[in-house]
Design an enzyme around this catalytic site. Structure first.
Site, PDB file in Angstrom:
ATOM      1  N   PRO A  61     -26.456   8.807  14.352  1.00  0.00           N
ATOM      2  CA  PRO A  61     -25.893   9.161  13.046  1.00  0.00           C
ATOM      3  C   PRO A  61     -25.543   7.987  12.128  1.00  0.00           C
ATOM      4  O   PRO A  61     -24.373   7.695  11.871  1.00  0.00           O
ATOM      5  CB  PRO A  61     -24.648   9.968  13.426  1.00  0.00           C
ATOM      6  CG  PRO A  61     -24.218   9.382  14.727  1.00  0.00           C
ATOM      7  CD  PRO A  61     -25.501   9.025  15.436  1.00  0.00           C
ATOM      8  N   CYS A  62     -26.562   7.370  11.584  1.00  0.00           N
ATOM      9  CA  CYS A  62     -26.331   6.272  10.642  1.00  0.00           C
ATOM     10  C   CYS A  62     -25.632   6.757   9.379  1.00  0.00           C
ATOM     11  O   CYS A  62     -25.024   5.965   8.666  1.00  0.00           O
ATOM     12  CB  CYS A  62     -27.636   5.545  10.327  1.00  0.00           C
ATOM     13  SG  CYS A  62     -29.025   6.604   9.953  1.00  0.00           S
ATOM     14  N   HIS A  63     -25.664   8.070   9.125  1.00  0.00           N
ATOM     15  CA  HIS A  63     -24.965   8.612   7.954  1.00  0.00           C
ATOM     16  C   HIS A  63     -23.448   8.509   8.105  1.00  0.00           C
ATOM     17  O   HIS A  63     -22.727   8.664   7.121  1.00  0.00           O
ATOM     18  CB  HIS A  63     -25.385  10.074   7.699  1.00  0.00           C
ATOM     19  CG  HIS A  63     -25.018  11.011   8.796  1.00  0.00           C
ATOM     20  ND1 HIS A  63     -25.808  11.178   9.925  1.00  0.00           N
ATOM     21  CD2 HIS A  63     -23.954  11.847   8.949  1.00  0.00           C
ATOM     22  CE1 HIS A  63     -25.237  12.072  10.712  1.00  0.00           C
ATOM     23  NE2 HIS A  63     -24.119  12.480  10.149  1.00  0.00           N
TER      24      HIS A  63
END
Length: 176
Positions: free
Chosen positions: A142-144
Protein backbone atom coordinates in the site's frame (compact mmCIF):
# COMPACT_ATOMS: atom_id res chain seq x y z
CA UNK A 1 27.72 -21.65 -22.20
CA UNK A 2 24.76 -20.48 -20.13
CA UNK A 3 21.32 -21.15 -21.50
CA UNK A 4 19.18 -17.98 -21.71
CA UNK A 5 16.52 -17.76 -19.05
CA UNK A 6 12.98 -18.45 -20.18
CA UNK A 7 10.66 -15.46 -19.92
CA UNK A 8 8.64 -15.39 -16.72
CA UNK A 9 5.14 -16.57 -17.66
CA UNK A 10 2.44 -14.38 -16.10
CA UNK A 11 -1.34 -14.05 -16.33
CA UNK A 12 -3.09 -10.69 -16.66
CA UNK A 13 -6.56 -10.38 -15.17
CA UNK A 14 -8.75 -7.27 -15.37
CA UNK A 15 -11.14 -6.46 -12.54
CA UNK A 16 -13.58 -3.56 -12.38
CA UNK A 17 -13.38 -1.28 -9.34
CA UNK A 18 -15.06 1.96 -8.26
CA UNK A 19 -11.87 3.85 -9.19
CA UNK A 20 -11.18 2.24 -12.54
CA UNK A 21 -10.22 -1.08 -14.04
CA UNK A 22 -7.56 -2.92 -12.04
CA UNK A 23 -4.80 -4.87 -13.78
CA UNK A 24 -3.89 -7.91 -11.69
CA UNK A 25 -0.82 -9.94 -12.71
CA UNK A 26 -0.17 -13.35 -11.15
CA UNK A 27 2.37 -16.10 -11.69
CA UNK A 28 1.66 -19.82 -12.17
CA UNK A 29 1.48 -20.33 -8.39
CA UNK A 30 -1.06 -17.52 -7.97
CA UNK A 31 1.35 -15.07 -6.33
CA UNK A 32 0.64 -11.46 -7.25
CA UNK A 33 3.47 -9.96 -9.30
CA UNK A 34 1.83 -6.63 -10.20
CA UNK A 35 -1.31 -4.64 -9.56
CA UNK A 36 -2.02 -1.33 -11.24
CA UNK A 37 -4.82 0.61 -12.86
CA UNK A 38 -5.60 0.25 -16.57
CA UNK A 39 -4.79 3.88 -17.29
CA UNK A 40 -1.24 3.16 -16.07
CA UNK A 41 -0.69 -0.06 -18.02
CA UNK A 42 2.48 1.26 -19.71
CA UNK A 43 4.07 1.91 -16.31
CA UNK A 44 3.09 -1.59 -15.16
CA UNK A 45 4.89 -3.08 -18.17
CA UNK A 46 7.99 -0.95 -17.46
CA UNK A 47 8.06 -2.12 -13.84
CA UNK A 48 7.55 -5.77 -14.82
CA UNK A 49 10.47 -5.54 -17.29
CA UNK A 50 12.65 -3.76 -14.73
CA UNK A 51 11.94 -6.32 -12.03
CA UNK A 52 11.89 -9.54 -14.05
CA UNK A 53 13.59 -8.91 -17.37
CA UNK A 54 11.88 -11.01 -20.02
CA UNK A 55 8.29 -11.92 -19.26
CA UNK A 56 5.23 -13.07 -21.17
CA UNK A 57 1.76 -11.90 -20.27
CA UNK A 58 -1.32 -13.92 -21.18
CA UNK A 59 -4.87 -12.70 -20.64
CA UNK A 60 -6.71 -14.93 -18.18
CA UNK A 61 -8.12 -15.10 -14.70
CA UNK A 62 -6.23 -14.98 -11.45
CA UNK A 63 -7.09 -17.70 -8.92
CA UNK A 64 -10.59 -17.27 -7.48
CA UNK A 65 -9.31 -16.48 -3.98
CA UNK A 66 -7.05 -13.70 -5.30
CA UNK A 67 -9.86 -12.22 -7.42
CA UNK A 68 -12.24 -12.41 -4.47
CA UNK A 69 -9.78 -10.61 -2.19
CA UNK A 70 -9.27 -7.79 -4.69
CA UNK A 71 -13.03 -7.46 -5.25
CA UNK A 72 -13.70 -7.49 -1.49
CA UNK A 73 -11.12 -4.76 -0.90
CA UNK A 74 -12.67 -2.45 -3.48
CA UNK A 75 -16.14 -3.27 -2.12
CA UNK A 76 -15.07 -1.83 1.26
CA UNK A 77 -13.15 -4.52 3.19
CA UNK A 78 -9.84 -2.74 3.89
CA UNK A 79 -8.11 -5.89 5.21
CA UNK A 80 -9.13 -8.23 2.36
CA UNK A 81 -5.68 -8.02 0.71
CA UNK A 82 -3.64 -8.73 3.83
CA UNK A 83 -3.26 -12.47 3.25
CA UNK A 84 -2.37 -12.35 -0.45
CA UNK A 85 1.02 -13.73 -1.45
CA UNK A 86 3.11 -11.17 -3.30
CA UNK A 87 6.38 -11.84 -5.10
CA UNK A 88 8.47 -8.96 -6.36
CA UNK A 89 11.81 -8.43 -7.96
CA UNK A 90 13.71 -5.37 -6.85
CA UNK A 91 16.70 -4.86 -4.62
CA UNK A 92 16.94 -6.00 -1.01
CA UNK A 93 16.38 -2.38 0.06
CA UNK A 94 13.26 -2.04 -2.11
CA UNK A 95 11.81 -5.28 -0.76
CA UNK A 96 12.52 -4.04 2.77
CA UNK A 97 10.59 -0.84 2.08
CA UNK A 98 7.72 -2.78 0.49
CA UNK A 99 7.52 -5.10 3.52
CA UNK A 100 7.33 -2.01 5.77
CA UNK A 101 4.50 -0.67 3.59
CA UNK A 102 2.53 -3.86 4.12
CA UNK A 103 2.97 -3.41 7.88
CA UNK A 104 1.06 -0.08 7.82
CA UNK A 105 -2.48 -0.90 9.01
CA UNK A 106 -5.34 -0.15 6.64
CA UNK A 107 -6.64 3.38 7.09
CA UNK A 108 -3.43 4.64 8.65
CA UNK A 109 -0.71 6.67 6.98
CA UNK A 110 3.01 7.23 7.44
CA UNK A 111 5.36 9.88 6.13
CA UNK A 112 8.40 8.94 4.10
CA UNK A 113 10.51 9.84 7.15
CA UNK A 114 8.48 7.55 9.41
CA UNK A 115 8.82 4.75 6.86
CA UNK A 116 12.60 5.29 6.68
CA UNK A 117 12.79 5.15 10.49
CA UNK A 118 10.65 1.99 10.54
CA UNK A 119 13.28 0.16 8.49
CA UNK A 120 16.10 1.51 10.66
CA UNK A 121 17.40 4.00 8.09
CA UNK A 122 16.11 7.40 9.20
CA UNK A 123 18.32 9.31 6.76
CA UNK A 124 17.19 7.30 3.73
CA UNK A 125 14.01 9.31 3.16
CA UNK A 126 14.71 9.94 -0.54
CA UNK A 127 15.69 6.33 -1.16
CA UNK A 128 12.48 5.21 0.54
CA UNK A 129 10.52 7.54 -1.75
CA UNK A 130 12.25 6.11 -4.81
CA UNK A 131 11.60 2.53 -3.66
CA UNK A 132 7.97 3.45 -3.06
CA UNK A 133 7.73 4.64 -6.65
CA UNK A 134 9.15 1.37 -7.99
CA UNK A 135 6.53 -0.77 -6.23
CA UNK A 136 4.93 -3.01 -8.89
CA UNK A 137 2.13 -4.21 -6.60
CA UNK A 138 0.16 -1.06 -5.82
CA UNK A 139 -2.70 -1.20 -3.31
CA UNK A 140 -1.67 -4.66 -1.96
CA UNK A 141 1.74 -3.19 -1.11
CA UNK A 142 0.00 0.00 0.00
CA UNK A 143 2.15 2.85 -1.25
CA UNK A 144 -1.01 4.98 -1.11
CA UNK A 145 -0.62 5.01 2.71
CA UNK A 146 2.50 7.19 2.46
CA UNK A 147 1.91 10.93 2.76
CA UNK A 148 4.00 14.06 2.95
CA UNK A 149 5.68 15.08 6.21
CA UNK A 150 3.11 17.89 6.57
CA UNK A 151 0.21 15.42 6.24
CA UNK A 152 -0.67 16.23 2.63
CA UNK A 153 -1.55 13.62 0.05
CA UNK A 154 1.56 13.66 -2.08
CA UNK A 155 2.30 12.06 -5.42
CA UNK A 156 0.62 8.73 -5.89
CA UNK A 157 1.32 6.95 -9.16
CA UNK A 158 -2.40 6.21 -9.57
CA UNK A 159 -3.35 9.86 -9.03
CA UNK A 160 -4.13 11.84 -5.88
CA UNK A 161 -7.91 11.46 -6.26
CA UNK A 162 -7.52 7.66 -6.31
CA UNK A 163 -5.24 7.88 -3.28
CA UNK A 164 -7.88 9.91 -1.43
CA UNK A 165 -10.58 7.37 -2.37
CA UNK A 166 -8.45 4.41 -1.19
CA UNK A 167 -7.65 6.06 2.16
CA UNK A 168 -11.27 7.19 2.68
CA UNK A 169 -12.54 3.69 1.90
CA UNK A 170 -10.05 2.16 4.34
CA UNK A 171 -11.16 4.60 7.04
CA UNK A 172 -14.83 3.87 6.38
CA UNK A 173 -15.49 7.36 5.01
CA UNK A 174 -18.20 7.49 2.34
CA UNK A 175 -16.95 7.89 -1.20
CA UNK A 176 -17.44 11.37 -2.62
Amino acid sequence: MTKPREPLSLTLDRIDSPVGEVLLVVDAEGAVRALDFADYEDRMHRLLARHYGAYSLTDGQAPAAVRAAVAAYFAGDPTALDGLVVKTGGTDFQREVWAALRAIPAGETRSYGQLASAIGRPKAVRAVGLANGQNPVGVIVPCHRVIGANGTLTGYAGGVERKRWLLDMERGVSAR
